[in-house]
Design a protein around this motif. Structure first.
Motif, mmCIF file in Angstrom:
data_model
loop_
_atom_site.group_PDB
_atom_site.id
_atom_site.type_symbol
_atom_site.label_atom_id
_atom_site.label_comp_id
_atom_site.label_asym_id
_atom_site.label_seq_id
_atom_site.Cartn_x
_atom_site.Cartn_y
_atom_site.Cartn_z
ATOM 1 N N ILE A 190 12.177 -5.160 -5.403
ATOM 2 C CA ILE A 190 12.638 -3.771 -5.249
ATOM 3 C C ILE A 190 13.632 -3.709 -4.098
ATOM 4 O O ILE A 190 13.397 -4.303 -3.036
ATOM 5 N N PRO A 191 14.765 -3.024 -4.257
ATOM 6 C CA PRO A 191 15.754 -2.938 -3.174
ATOM 7 C C PRO A 191 15.126 -2.404 -1.891
ATOM 8 O O PRO A 191 14.348 -1.449 -1.902
ATOM 9 N N LEU A 192 15.473 -3.031 -0.782
ATOM 10 C CA LEU A 192 14.951 -2.618 0.506
ATOM 11 C C LEU A 192 15.593 -1.313 0.964
ATOM 12 O O LEU A 192 16.780 -1.073 0.717
ATOM 13 N N ALA A 193 14.803 -0.490 1.619
ATOM 14 C CA ALA A 193 15.306 0.773 2.178
ATOM 15 C C ALA A 193 14.780 0.906 3.604
ATOM 16 O O ALA A 193 13.559 0.855 3.818
ATOM 17 N N MET A 194 15.691 1.065 4.557
ATOM 18 C CA MET A 194 15.281 1.232 5.945
ATOM 19 C C MET A 194 14.936 2.692 6.206
ATOM 20 O O MET A 194 15.723 3.587 5.924
ATOM 21 N N ILE A 195 13.743 2.926 6.748
ATOM 22 C CA ILE A 195 13.261 4.271 7.050
ATOM 23 C C ILE A 195 13.581 4.588 8.504
ATOM 24 O O ILE A 195 13.283 3.783 9.396
#
Length: 384
Positions: A190-195
């Motif tokens: 799953i594509p990484l997403a920075m929070i």
């Protein structure tokens, strides 16, 4: 002096007949003979040495990737801007993950050579203003100078928030690359997403920062809608503000014509809807104790597999050359004792080994050159 007179009752000021008040509490006064000392040192060593190895093992299990991208003494920095503040230079940092990383995976920026602990710097803020006040006391103005107001030949505007801390906000911007060729995925594909939410202390968000008294905002249909306009006196904006999801907002800040608010000082970091509630700003306002420090920028709640390449786009705005500093981007995970910290285990090991050495020395001394307890030959009376 004791109270006197005909009205004074004898014994009236005497403390109650209690063990605590009359200093009759029982006490343990151990005699630290060699056996007790040796046993105590061995117990400390037996605790500290295994703990030291455990702490070192836990520290070594932490994955930490550090990339310095600007420094005053680096002749070819990856993203150097020399002494040009707000340069807006765009560059790319690529970090390769050496081992599997379980969430949360933290993203920090590290600054060296910047003394946030300097007394004048720490005091240069107005906490009432950060809590929404639009007026200031003389003491607050004095604390904030020279960054309480900004002036030119014709006008003077008030800084809100004022002071050195708020107006030296770290304003480099990090984003994961959206280039399809460089998009990073987690261990599940799953594509990484920075929070970038949840990085500030909850107590700071609730009790230390509020938008200015009188601030309001309202969502409108779309930025192209004829009714979505800032042209009325109800709003202080010059144009509707679109958020990351494409929603448009109108907003009002009090005294906007004579005040420069945080979103106007740092438009690349702070939106007018967030203002002083921006979590990057709140993290910055909690000043560091040492000149080399890290502050949390974001985090991943996804597992990252070994070999993953994390590509960050950097907008470099915060210069470090003028104070002979450096800045770096760090990606790491943590454990119950925080981030990677080899010094903690090393200190436990040093104390444990020292106690073991002293125990061995005292045991040898006690075994081969024993001294009789309370031997009068060792007493030396003062000669008259």
């Amino acid at each position: 002096t004791m109270p006197q007179g005909p009205d004074v009752v004898p014994g009236a000021t005497r403390p109650p007949d209690l063990a605590l008040r009359q200093q009759r509490l029982k006490a343990w006064k151990p005699i630290l003979d060699p056996t007790w000392v040796i046993a105590a040192l061995l117990i400390i060593a037996a605790i500290f040495i295994p703990v030291a190895f455990k702490l070192n093992k836990m520290s070594n299990e932490i994955v930490e990737i550090r990339q310095q991208y600007d420094a005053y003494d680096d002749p070819a920095p990856l993203c150097g801007i020399n002494t040009t503040a707000n340069a807006g230079r765009r560059c790319t940092l690529e970090l390769t993950v050496p081992r599997d990383m379980d969430p949360p995976v933290l993203v920090h920026y590290e600054i060296s050579g910047f003394y946030q602990n300097q007394r004048r710097y720490v005091n240069s803020r107005d906490d009432a203003q950060l809590l929404g006040a639009t007026t200031q006391t003389q003491l607050a103005l004095d604390n904030c100078r020279p960054l309480a107001t900004l002036s030119n030949e014709t006008t003077t505007v008030t800084l809100n928030p004022c002071g050195l801390v708020a107006n030296t906000l770290f304003n480099d911007v990090f984003t994961l690359s959206t280039d399809p060729a460089m998009t990073a995925v987690d261990a599940d594909g799953i594509p990484l997403a920075m929070i970038e939410e949840g990085i500030a202390w909850q107590s700071d968000l609730e009790f230390k920062f509020r938008q200015p008294d009188g601030f309001r905002h309202e969502q409108c249909g779309s930025c192209g809608d004829a009714n979505c306009t800032c042209a009325t006196e109800d709003w202080s904006c010059t144009e509707p503000y679109p958020d990351q999801d494409g929603n448009c907002f109108l907003y009002f800040y009090p005294n906007d014509d004579t005040t420069q608010y945080l979103y106007e000082t740092y438009p690349m970091v702070v939106s007018p809807l967030d203002g002083v509630l921006n979590e990057h700003f709140i993290v910055w306002m909690r000043t560091a104790a040492l000149p080399t420090f890290r502050k949390l920028y974001g985090w991943f709640d996804q597992p990252i597999a070994a070999g993953t390449k994390l590509t960050f786009e950097v907008d470099a705005n915060w210069e470090v050359a003028s104070f002979r500093g450096s800045k770096a981007l760090i990606v790491s995970n943590n454990n119950a004792f925080g981030g990677k910290n080899e010094a903690l285990g090393r200190h436990f090991l040093i104390v444990g080994v020292m106690c073991l050495g002293f125990a061995a020395f005292f045991w040898l001394k006690h075994t081969f050159r024993r001294r009789k307890l309370a031997d009068k030959n060792y007493l030396h009376f003062k000669e008259e």
